[in-house]
Each structure stands twice: as structure tokens, then as C-alpha cells.
Design a protein around this motif. Structure first.
Motif, PDB file in Angstrom:
ATOM      1  N   UNK A   1       4.423  10.100  -7.119  1.00 34.65           N
ATOM      2  CA  UNK A   1       5.448  10.636  -8.090  1.00 34.65           C
ATOM      3  C   UNK A   1       4.794  10.804  -9.481  1.00 34.65           C
ATOM      4  N   UNK A   2       3.532  10.128  -9.583  1.00 39.75           N
ATOM      5  CA  UNK A   2       2.794  10.273 -11.046  1.00 39.75           C
ATOM      6  C   UNK A   2       2.066  11.699 -10.925  1.00 39.75           C
TER       7      UNK A   2
ATOM      8  N   UNK B   1       1.005  -1.133  -0.024  1.00 39.92           N
ATOM      9  CA  UNK B   1      -0.223  -0.045   0.182  1.00 39.92           C
ATOM     10  C   UNK B   1       0.757   1.267   0.223  1.00 39.92           C
ATOM     11  N   UNK B   2       1.813   1.294   0.788  1.00 37.38           N
ATOM     12  CA  UNK B   2       2.917   2.424   0.788  1.00 37.38           C
ATOM     13  C   UNK B   2       3.523   2.788  -0.547  1.00 37.38           C
ATOM     14  N   UNK B   3       4.062   1.330  -1.110  1.00 37.92           N
ATOM     15  CA  UNK B   3       4.513   1.731  -2.387  1.00 37.92           C
ATOM     16  C   UNK B   3       3.546   2.272  -3.427  1.00 37.92           C
ATOM     17  N   UNK B   4       2.416   1.562  -3.414  1.00 34.75           N
ATOM     18  CA  UNK B   4       1.470   2.258  -4.499  1.00 34.75           C
ATOM     19  C   UNK B   4       1.352   3.814  -4.059  1.00 34.75           C
ATOM     20  N   UNK B   5       1.226   4.308  -2.974  1.00 32.30           N
ATOM     21  CA  UNK B   5       0.842   5.688  -2.381  1.00 32.30           C
ATOM     22  C   UNK B   5       1.989   6.536  -2.927  1.00 32.30           C
TER      23      UNK B   5
ATOM     24  N   UNK C   1       4.151  18.876 -13.307  1.00 34.87           N
ATOM     25  CA  UNK C   1       5.316  19.379 -13.900  1.00 34.87           C
ATOM     26  C   UNK C   1       4.908  19.609 -15.522  1.00 34.87           C
ATOM     27  N   UNK C   2       3.878  18.587 -16.054  1.00 40.15           N
ATOM     28  CA  UNK C   2       3.568  18.540 -17.402  1.00 40.15           C
ATOM     29  C   UNK C   2       2.585  19.658 -17.541  1.00 40.15           C
ATOM     30  N   UNK C   3       1.781  20.076 -16.514  1.00 37.72           N
ATOM     31  CA  UNK C   3       0.940  21.283 -16.701  1.00 37.72           C
ATOM     32  C   UNK C   3       1.722  22.491 -16.619  1.00 37.72           C
TER      33      UNK C   3
END
Length: 101
Positions: free
Chosen positions: A43-44, A34-38, A50-52
């Protein structure tokens, strides 16, 4: 035929000499996942921001220096406080000097 007997707790012996309860290990693994997914989602989200190409309000260097000198705070803290108040020095001073509620 269904066995209605309560299943015994499963204990696992490992080479390090430890005995671990199966469900506690499973819960720990699930929590780590769960922590890894969060972390991956954060990061995403950062990449998406940044893309915006989100524009930060321009910092007046004199305002930052005034806050650092007069309030004795770090430059990064002064910039963050100014950004939170949209670059308005007076609002920033009021926010930083207001007594805690």
C-alpha cells in the motif's frame, strides 16, 4: 544450575475443545504478521507511485479496439499489453500472438 532435560511439547486446551501445539500456533501468528506487513508495504509503495505522478503512455483507442476485435481479448488486457510495449501496436501484436515458450 541449568536443567539439560529436553522440554516437553506444550499443548494448550481451548474452550472450543481443540488442543493446539504451541509452536505451530506461534508460527501461524508470525506468518500472519509477515503477510500484514507485506500488504502494508505494498500500500505504501502504491501511494508513493501515485505521489510521483507516473505518466502512463497514452493509449490509442483505435489500437485498443483493434486488439479487442481481432484477438478477442478484454479491453483491460489489450491496454495492459499495449502499455507493456510502450504503445507500439506491432510489438504488441507480435507479443500477443507469439507461441508460448
Amino acid at each position: 544450575m541449568v536443567d539439560d532435560k529436553k522440554q516437553p511439547e506444550v499443548l494448550l486446551d481451548f474452550a472450543d475443545g481443540g488442543v493446539y501445539i504451541k509452536h505451530k500456533m506461534e508460527n501461524a501468528v508470525v506468518e500472519l504478521e509477515r503477510r500484514r506487513i507485506t500488504r502494508d508495504e505494498a500500500r505504501k509503495a502504491a501511494k508513493a507511485m501515485e505521489a510521483l505522478d507516473v505518466q502512463k503512455p497514452e493509449m490509442n483507442a483505435e489500437h485498443v479496439q483493434l486488439l479487442v476485435k481481432e484477438l478477442g481479448i478484454e479491453k483491460e488486457e489489450a491496454e495492459k499489453a499495449l502499455a507493456a510495449q510502450g504503445g507500439d501496436l506491432v510489438k504488441t501484436l507480435v507479443a500477443l500472438t507469439a507461441p508460448p515458450s
